[in-house]
Design a protein around this motif. Sequence first.
Motif, PDB file in Angstrom:
ATOM      1  N   PHE A   1       3.219  -1.034   4.102  1.00 44.57           N
ATOM      2  CA  PHE A   1       3.115   0.362   3.693  1.00 44.57           C
ATOM      3  C   PHE A   1       4.449   0.911   3.189  1.00 44.57           C
TER       4      PHE A   1
ATOM      5  N   SER B   1       1.053   4.776   1.188  1.00 38.65           N
ATOM      6  CA  SER B   1       0.342   5.488   2.256  1.00 38.65           C
ATOM      7  C   SER B   1      -0.004   6.925   1.899  1.00 38.65           C
TER       8      SER B   1
ATOM      9  N   SER C   1      -6.406   3.812  -3.056  1.00 39.48           N
ATOM     10  CA  SER C   1      -5.444   2.726  -3.044  1.00 39.48           C
ATOM     11  C   SER C   1      -6.196   1.404  -2.961  1.00 39.48           C
ATOM     12  N   TRP C   2      -5.612   0.417  -2.289  1.00 39.33           N
ATOM     13  CA  TRP C   2      -6.243  -0.903  -2.271  1.00 39.33           C
ATOM     14  C   TRP C   2      -7.693  -0.882  -1.778  1.00 39.33           C
TER      15      TRP C   2
ATOM     16  N   TYR D   1      -1.396  -5.702   4.783  1.00 41.09           N
ATOM     17  CA  TYR D   1      -0.774  -4.620   4.036  1.00 41.09           C
ATOM     18  C   TYR D   1       0.656  -4.360   4.514  1.00 41.09           C
TER      19      TYR D   1
ATOM     20  N   GLU E   1       0.839  -1.206   0.000  1.00 42.61           N
ATOM     21  CA  GLU E   1       0.000   0.000   0.000  1.00 42.61           C
ATOM     22  C   GLU E   1       0.871   1.252   0.000  1.00 42.61           C
TER      23      GLU E   1
END
Length: 296
Positions: A216, A192, A197-198, A214, A190
């Motif tokens: 980051f 941040s 995003s996801w 996840y 991900e």
Amino acid sequence: MSSRIPSLNWLRVFEAAARTESFARAAVQLNMSAAAVSQQVKALETRLGTPLFHRHAHAVTLTEAGRAYLPSVQQSLLMLETATTGLFGETREQRLYVQSVLLFAHGILAKGLSAFQARHPDINLSLSTGNIVSDFANRFTDLQIVFGNPALFGTEGDELIREVLYPVAPPAIAAQIKTPQDLLSYTLIEVSTHRASWPHWFETLRLPAGQAQYFFADNSIMAAELSASGLGIALARAPASDRIMGMSGLVPCLPEAKVAGQEAYHLIYPSLTTMRTPARMFRDWLLDYSTAVQTR
């Protein structure tokens, strides 16, 4: 009482050394020796009574005082250039400062800048990059290319390119992904700093995120490299991420599962009516170039 205003030549040398982070590279740009650059920087530091650079083996970096001083020096040099051009005509070389969010600079600008420079050889363009809102604050530039809400960055601007999101991974991992639910067997990398995003990808496709795990990272270039090393599955942000995804050997996991992002890249500037000629030329080129990139 003597003035503390430094020599104009010292300021030119300081600006070049700060921009290139190297006395040697500044020397090449200014047609001087590296020793002369070092001497003039030292003279400026002596006049101001504070160091402006940290010296390293093969580079220099600005001190806190140097970082604070640089925008004022750049703006003052540009004001002199603009006044000279207005009174006495075009100078042979015109300086232009552009700051861009890292992914756009890497994936979009890098490929096209040679064409811009070939068209405008008299424009000496300096490109710097940032990644978050604070990177673009309190820094002097003619133009900024940002991602997200343009109101956070400037007063006027143009939308450039929007993004499309889809999962990518090394080929061996991508071959194992047959359905979106298969993604949940892997770590999802991900970014941040992105609002879309996801979770946005899962929600738009009306898919349950389940117990997704996840990892980051703070930018998509790092996310691609982490995915390439086997850490997990990254999220492509086409077209800006196309170059880094290709360089990292990543391929789409679910080619049909593409989602439009929520935000766009924007070109930001204080005022179109007062924009300097080199900046206006760059803006005109960038708008045409961005349109071409999106219609490929």
